[in-house]
Design a protein around this motif. Structure first.
Motif, PDB file in Angstrom:
ATOM      1  N   SER A  18      57.584  29.430  29.763  1.00  0.00           N
ATOM      2  CA  SER A  18      57.601  30.455  28.723  1.00  0.00           C
ATOM      3  C   SER A  18      58.717  31.475  28.978  1.00  0.00           C
ATOM      4  N   PRO A  19      59.499  31.792  27.955  1.00  0.00           N
ATOM      5  CA  PRO A  19      60.559  32.784  28.135  1.00  0.00           C
ATOM      6  C   PRO A  19      60.030  34.220  28.193  1.00  0.00           C
ATOM      7  N   VAL A  20      58.761  34.429  27.810  1.00  0.00           N
ATOM      8  CA  VAL A  20      58.170  35.768  27.792  1.00  0.00           C
ATOM      9  C   VAL A  20      56.774  35.727  28.411  1.00  0.00           C
ATOM     10  N   PRO A  21      56.297  36.864  28.941  1.00  0.00           N
ATOM     11  CA  PRO A  21      54.910  36.924  29.434  1.00  0.00           C
ATOM     12  C   PRO A  21      53.932  36.670  28.288  1.00  0.00           C
ATOM     13  N   LEU A  22      52.797  36.062  28.615  1.00  0.00           N
ATOM     14  CA  LEU A  22      51.820  35.684  27.595  1.00  0.00           C
ATOM     15  C   LEU A  22      50.491  36.399  27.782  1.00  0.00           C
ATOM     16  N   LEU A  23      49.855  36.715  26.650  1.00  0.00           N
ATOM     17  CA  LEU A  23      48.480  37.193  26.650  1.00  0.00           C
ATOM     18  C   LEU A  23      47.556  36.017  26.961  1.00  0.00           C
ATOM     19  N   VAL A  24      46.337  36.313  27.388  1.00  0.00           N
ATOM     20  CA  VAL A  24      45.383  35.245  27.688  1.00  0.00           C
ATOM     21  C   VAL A  24      45.157  34.367  26.461  1.00  0.00           C
ATOM     22  N   ARG A  25      45.018  34.972  25.282  1.00  0.00           N
ATOM     23  CA  ARG A  25      44.762  34.149  24.085  1.00  0.00           C
ATOM     24  C   ARG A  25      45.964  33.258  23.761  1.00  0.00           C
ATOM     25  N   GLU A  26      47.186  33.727  24.041  1.00  0.00           N
ATOM     26  CA  GLU A  26      48.376  32.886  23.826  1.00  0.00           C
ATOM     27  C   GLU A  26      48.407  31.748  24.837  1.00  0.00           C
ATOM     28  N   LEU A  27      48.093  32.075  26.070  1.00  0.00           N
ATOM     29  CA  LEU A  27      48.032  31.066  27.126  1.00  0.00           C
ATOM     30  C   LEU A  27      46.955  30.039  26.807  1.00  0.00           C
ATOM     31  N   GLN A  28      45.813  30.502  26.363  1.00  0.00           N
ATOM     32  CA  GLN A  28      44.710  29.624  25.975  1.00  0.00           C
ATOM     33  C   GLN A  28      45.148  28.694  24.845  1.00  0.00           C
ATOM     34  N   GLY A  29      45.852  29.229  23.859  1.00  0.00           N
ATOM     35  CA  GLY A  29      46.318  28.415  22.735  1.00  0.00           C
ATOM     36  C   GLY A  29      47.255  27.305  23.174  1.00  0.00           C
ATOM     37  N   VAL A  30      48.198  27.615  24.051  1.00  0.00           N
ATOM     38  CA  VAL A  30      49.127  26.585  24.545  1.00  0.00           C
ATOM     39  C   VAL A  30      48.376  25.524  25.332  1.00  0.00           C
ATOM     40  N   LEU A  31      47.465  25.966  26.199  1.00  0.00           N
ATOM     41  CA  LEU A  31      46.696  25.012  27.008  1.00  0.00           C
ATOM     42  C   LEU A  31      45.811  24.126  26.128  1.00  0.00           C
ATOM     43  N   ASN A  32      45.206  24.703  25.104  1.00  0.00           N
ATOM     44  CA  ASN A  32      44.329  23.926  24.218  1.00  0.00           C
ATOM     45  C   ASN A  32      45.112  22.991  23.305  1.00  0.00           C
ATOM     46  N   ASP A  33      46.374  23.310  23.026  1.00  0.00           N
ATOM     47  CA  ASP A  33      47.217  22.415  22.221  1.00  0.00           C
ATOM     48  C   ASP A  33      47.556  21.137  22.976  1.00  0.00           C
ATOM     49  N   GLY A  34      47.382  21.150  24.292  1.00  0.00           N
ATOM     50  CA  GLY A  34      47.696  19.982  25.113  1.00  0.00           C
ATOM     51  C   GLY A  34      46.657  18.888  25.024  1.00  0.00           C
ATOM     52  N   VAL A  47      40.931  32.326  35.689  1.00  0.00           N
ATOM     53  CA  VAL A  47      41.898  31.584  36.499  1.00  0.00           C
ATOM     54  C   VAL A  47      43.216  32.349  36.593  1.00  0.00           C
ATOM     55  N   ALA A  48      43.629  32.994  35.519  1.00  0.00           N
ATOM     56  CA  ALA A  48      44.853  33.809  35.559  1.00  0.00           C
ATOM     57  C   ALA A  48      44.695  34.940  36.570  1.00  0.00           C
ATOM     58  N   GLU A  49      43.541  35.587  36.587  1.00  0.00           N
ATOM     59  CA  GLU A  49      43.298  36.660  37.551  1.00  0.00           C
ATOM     60  C   GLU A  49      43.285  36.134  38.991  1.00  0.00           C
ATOM     61  N   ARG A  50      42.759  34.937  39.179  1.00  0.00           N
ATOM     62  CA  ARG A  50      42.776  34.311  40.503  1.00  0.00           C
ATOM     63  C   ARG A  50      44.225  34.095  40.955  1.00  0.00           C
ATOM     64  N   LEU A  51      45.084  33.682  40.022  1.00  0.00           N
ATOM     65  CA  LEU A  51      46.499  33.473  40.343  1.00  0.00           C
ATOM     66  C   LEU A  51      47.220  34.797  40.629  1.00  0.00           C
ATOM     67  N   VAL A  52      46.772  35.873  39.990  1.00  0.00           N
ATOM     68  CA  VAL A  52      47.314  37.209  40.305  1.00  0.00           C
ATOM     69  C   VAL A  52      46.953  37.561  41.746  1.00  0.00           C
ATOM     70  N   ARG A  53      45.682  37.351  42.122  1.00  0.00           N
ATOM     71  CA  ARG A  53      45.245  37.650  43.493  1.00  0.00           C
ATOM     72  C   ARG A  53      45.988  36.806  44.526  1.00  0.00           C
ATOM     73  N   LYS A  54      46.359  35.580  44.167  1.00  0.00           N
ATOM     74  CA  LYS A  54      47.113  34.702  45.067  1.00  0.00           C
ATOM     75  C   LYS A  54      48.598  35.090  45.117  1.00  0.00           C
ATOM     76  N   ARG A  67      49.511  40.934  29.835  1.00  0.00           N
ATOM     77  CA  ARG A  67      50.456  39.836  29.678  1.00  0.00           C
ATOM     78  C   ARG A  67      50.734  39.294  31.077  1.00  0.00           C
ATOM     79  N   TYR A  68      50.718  37.978  31.194  1.00  0.00           N
ATOM     80  CA  TYR A  68      50.912  37.324  32.491  1.00  0.00           C
ATOM     81  C   TYR A  68      52.256  36.611  32.539  1.00  0.00           C
TER      82      TYR A  68
END
Length: 136
Positions: A18-34, A47-54, A67-68
């Motif tokens: 992604s060229p820009v940071p994404l909101l959770v709902r945007e991230l969810q949409g891309v993942l669900n389109d797969g 899971v996004a928050e877990r990746l922030v902690r990591k 935005r992540y």
């Protein structure tokens, strides 16, 4: 990617692409389109928050949401994983030798070019073909 679950890997791939940071709902949409089973908003957020902690994702506030984005590039992440794996070895020489013999020729040549650039074309002191650096 070392020590990442399948959804963590999928989130990282989306954000690296992604060229820009994404909101959770945007991230969810891309993942669900797969395709596959649809993911819940809260699952993606957790899971996004877990990746922030990591330390793999960073987040910025956007009104009442976040935005992540990836904390480092895909290449930087893969490099860190490779260095971590190398650090686990007591004797790195056999590991490096096996790696050098295992990579494709084009990759080996690229690696040689980068190592030559890093060392200024000089070899290991005392090793075969070692050339002392020019005196200043």
């Amino acid at each position: 990617m070392n020590n990442l679950g399948s959804l963590e890997r999928a989130i990282m791939e989306v954000l690296w692409d992604s060229p820009v940071p994404l909101l959770v709902r945007e991230l969810q949409g891309v993942l669900n389109d797969g395709g596959g089973r649809p993911l819940a908003y809260t699952t993606v957020q957790t899971v996004a928050e877990r990746l922030v902690r990591k330390g793999l994702l960073s987040r910025t506030t956007d009104r009442k949401a976040f935005r992540y984005s990836a904390s480092r590039s895909r290449g930087e992440h893969v490099t860190a994983v490779m260095l971590e794996a190398l650090a686990e070895s007591q004797d790195r020489a056999p590991v490096l030798s096996c790696f050098a013999q295992s990579v494709e020729l084009d990759d080996a040549l690229r690696l040689l070019e980068e190592l030559a650039r890093r060392t200024g074309g000089h070899r290991h002191p005392g090793g075969p073909g070692w050339v002392p650096p020019p005196s200043s």
